[in-house]
Design a protein around this motif. Structure first.
Motif, PDB file in Angstrom:
ATOM      1  N   SER A 192       0.829  -1.220   0.000  1.00 56.23           N
ATOM      2  CA  SER A 192       0.000   0.000   0.000  1.00 56.23           C
ATOM      3  C   SER A 192       0.865   1.273   0.000  1.00 56.23           C
ATOM      4  N   SER A 193       1.959   1.271   0.780  1.00 55.10           N
ATOM      5  CA  SER A 193       2.810   2.474   0.846  1.00 55.10           C
ATOM      6  C   SER A 193       3.489   2.741  -0.490  1.00 55.10           C
ATOM      7  N   GLU A 194       3.892   1.671  -1.167  1.00 57.57           N
ATOM      8  CA  GLU A 194       4.567   1.842  -2.462  1.00 57.57           C
ATOM      9  C   GLU A 194       3.597   2.331  -3.536  1.00 57.57           C
ATOM     10  N   ILE A 195       2.399   1.758  -3.542  1.00 56.88           N
ATOM     11  CA  ILE A 195       1.400   2.185  -4.545  1.00 56.88           C
ATOM     12  C   ILE A 195       1.057   3.656  -4.335  1.00 56.88           C
ATOM     13  N   PHE A 196       0.939   4.059  -3.045  1.00 56.44           N
ATOM     14  CA  PHE A 196       0.618   5.458  -2.737  1.00 56.44           C
ATOM     15  C   PHE A 196       1.688   6.403  -3.313  1.00 56.44           C
ATOM     16  N   LEU A 197       2.951   5.994  -3.219  1.00 53.13           N
ATOM     17  CA  LEU A 197       4.038   6.851  -3.690  1.00 53.13           C
ATOM     18  C   LEU A 197       4.170   6.869  -5.207  1.00 53.13           C
ATOM     19  N   ASN A 198       4.018   5.707  -5.835  1.00 55.82           N
ATOM     20  CA  ASN A 198       4.243   5.715  -7.293  1.00 55.82           C
ATOM     21  C   ASN A 198       2.952   5.797  -8.104  1.00 55.82           C
ATOM     22  N   HIS A 199       1.813   5.947  -7.403  1.00 53.93           N
ATOM     23  CA  HIS A 199       0.496   6.142  -8.051  1.00 53.93           C
ATOM     24  C   HIS A 199       0.188   5.068  -9.089  1.00 53.93           C
ATOM     25  N   SER A 200       0.809   3.902  -8.968  1.00 53.62           N
ATOM     26  CA  SER A 200       0.661   2.904 -10.025  1.00 53.62           C
ATOM     27  C   SER A 200      -0.777   2.411 -10.158  1.00 53.62           C
ATOM     28  N   ASP A 201      -1.443   2.221  -9.042  1.00 54.32           N
ATOM     29  CA  ASP A 201      -2.817   1.723  -9.136  1.00 54.32           C
ATOM     30  C   ASP A 201      -3.668   2.349  -8.038  1.00 54.32           C
ATOM     31  N   ASN A 202      -3.708   3.681  -8.073  1.00 54.95           N
ATOM     32  CA  ASN A 202      -4.370   4.418  -6.998  1.00 54.95           C
ATOM     33  C   ASN A 202      -5.851   4.042  -6.848  1.00 54.95           C
ATOM     34  N   LYS A 203      -6.508   3.860  -7.991  1.00 54.02           N
ATOM     35  CA  LYS A 203      -7.936   3.540  -7.946  1.00 54.02           C
ATOM     36  C   LYS A 203      -8.178   2.255  -7.146  1.00 54.02           C
ATOM     37  N   LYS A 204      -7.335   1.272  -7.407  1.00 56.71           N
ATOM     38  CA  LYS A 204      -7.460  -0.018  -6.717  1.00 56.71           C
ATOM     39  C   LYS A 204      -7.119   0.147  -5.227  1.00 56.71           C
ATOM     40  N   LEU A 205      -6.065   0.919  -4.958  1.00 54.40           N
ATOM     41  CA  LEU A 205      -5.665   1.149  -3.560  1.00 54.40           C
ATOM     42  C   LEU A 205      -6.809   1.802  -2.783  1.00 54.40           C
ATOM     43  N   GLN A 206      -7.439   2.812  -3.391  1.00 53.72           N
ATOM     44  CA  GLN A 206      -8.549   3.505  -2.721  1.00 53.72           C
ATOM     45  C   GLN A 206      -9.672   2.538  -2.375  1.00 53.72           C
ATOM     46  N   LYS A 207      -9.956   1.648  -3.302  1.00 55.14           N
ATOM     47  CA  LYS A 207     -11.030   0.676  -3.100  1.00 55.14           C
ATOM     48  C   LYS A 207     -10.677  -0.300  -1.963  1.00 55.14           C
ATOM     49  N   LEU A 208      -9.435  -0.755  -1.968  1.00 53.73           N
ATOM     50  CA  LEU A 208      -9.008  -1.698  -0.931  1.00 53.73           C
ATOM     51  C   LEU A 208      -9.016  -1.033   0.455  1.00 53.73           C
ATOM     52  N   LEU A 209      -8.545   0.225   0.499  1.00 55.57           N
ATOM     53  CA  LEU A 209      -8.514   0.940   1.783  1.00 55.57           C
ATOM     54  C   LEU A 209      -9.928   1.172   2.308  1.00 55.57           C
ATOM     55  N   SER A 210     -10.856   1.458   1.397  1.00 55.44           N
ATOM     56  CA  SER A 210     -12.218   1.811   1.831  1.00 55.44           C
ATOM     57  C   SER A 210     -12.908   0.660   2.583  1.00 55.44           C
ATOM     58  N   LYS A 211     -12.424  -0.553   2.382  1.00 53.29           N
ATOM     59  CA  LYS A 211     -13.002  -1.698   3.106  1.00 53.29           C
ATOM     60  C   LYS A 211     -12.755  -1.583   4.615  1.00 53.29           C
ATOM     61  N   TYR A 212     -11.674  -0.881   4.969  1.00 57.73           N
ATOM     62  CA  TYR A 212     -11.289  -0.776   6.392  1.00 57.73           C
ATOM     63  C   TYR A 212     -11.605   0.613   6.973  1.00 57.73           C
ATOM     64  N   GLU A 213     -12.312   1.422   6.196  1.00 58.82           N
ATOM     65  CA  GLU A 213     -12.530   2.839   6.541  1.00 58.82           C
ATOM     66  C   GLU A 213     -13.284   3.026   7.859  1.00 58.82           C
TER      67      GLU A 213
END
Ligand SMILES: [Fe+2]
Length: 304
Positions: free
Chosen positions: A173-194
């Motif tokens: 998650s930290s790497e995706i956040f920095l390199n924006h490689s798959d932000n849309k997917k990261l946002q979706k995965l994070l929202s499960k734990y929101e």
């Protein structure tokens, strides 16, 4: 001082990087800071909410920070000193594992319905708190307190967050956040734990610079949210920063000097009574700069 937080709160902050606290301040303190923020932002009022349709993850925009300003302010000492409230200093010391902490940000932050859509995507704050990246050792980072001084329901734009323990379940998650490689997917995965920080006035969200969180929109007609931020780091930690207090020399610092304890002033970098900084010359000149500052303790300890 009787602590208004528990051992478990500190433990959770260290583990999860996030904890919501509800009892740090008295009702009187909450009301006075609320009224001070109203003075600072000149009685602004909320109007009809702006609710945008987001086709992708919502972006952080400048309008979300329209009313976001550094202390000190020309109001009572309540708002000016809430960022260095004794409970916060004590909690920051325990969280960062040190006796000596420094305040490096404290801002009043008001949001009013009708100014913008406040919705943000999940992000970490470390971008403007360090030039590098967060340490795995949380005591080398910092602790941010986001404090509400108005009641915040889901319609008043509470910050939402994901604990470190939960975001660690998402691979890279930290790497995706920095390199924006798959932000849309990261946002979706994070929202499960929101989770939400919504709570009555006086609610405090303590979080680390590596913790995913996001602002949500104010959707209540004429809704508003009054908040104050306060960030502490270990004294001597040069890798963390945000505000250079002396840069804001034209602000009414006398309000802080005339009302703060030596311990509170020390959070801004003012040497404690008894420190070798306080020579006769320094005492004399400082009393000229702040004529109404009660320096008795500094003078007494300098004579020893
Ligand atoms: Fe943020």
């Amino acid at each position: 001082m009787i602590k208004r937080y528990s051992f478990d709160d500190v433990k959770r902050w260290k583990r999860d990087g996030a904890v919501v606290l509800k009892n740090l301040f008295t009702l009187e303190e909450i009301k006075t800071v609320h009224d001070d923020i109203a003075v600072v932002f000149q009685g602004k009022k909320g109007s009809t909410p702006i609710i945008k349709k987001h086709s992708g993850p919502p972006e952080t925009v400048a309008e979300q920070f329209l009313n976001f300003e550094n202390i000190p302010f020309d109001c009572s000492s309540a708002l000016n000193l809430i960022g260095v409230h004794q409970q916060l200093i004590s909690l920051a010391r325990e969280a960062l594992g040190t006796k000596y902490v420094r305040l490096y940000q404290s801002q009043a932050w008001a949001k009013f319905a009708g100014e913008t859509d406040f919705e943000q995507s999940f992000h970490c704050d470390y971008g403007n708190h360090t030039l590098t990246v967060p340490s795995n050792d949380v005591t080398k980072n910092s602790i941010t307190f986001l404090m509400y001084f108005s009641d915040v329901t889901e319609m008043h734009g509470p910050t939402h967050y994901v604990t470190r323990s939960d975001s660690n379940k998402i691979s890279k998650s930290s790497e995706i956040f920095l390199n924006h490689s798959d932000n849309k997917k990261l946002q979706k995965l994070l929202s499960k734990y929101e989770k939400s920080t919504a709570g009555p006035a006086g609610t405090v969200f303590a979080y680390g610079i590596d913790v995913f969180h996001r602002a949500t929109n104010i959707t209540l007609n004429r809704g508003y949210r009054f908040a104050v931020t306060s960030c502490f780091k270990k004294a001597g930690n040069d890798s963390i920063g945000y505000t250079a207090w002396p840069y804001h020399q034209n602000k009414p610092w006398n309000i802080i000097f005339e009302n703060a304890s030596p311990e509170q002033l020390n959070c801004f970098g003012v040497p404690m009574p008894g420190d070798s900084f306080w020579t006769d010359d320094a005492l004399k000149l400082a009393s000229l700069r702040y004529p109404n500052w009660n320096m008795k303790e500094y003078e007494r300890k300098a004579k020893k």
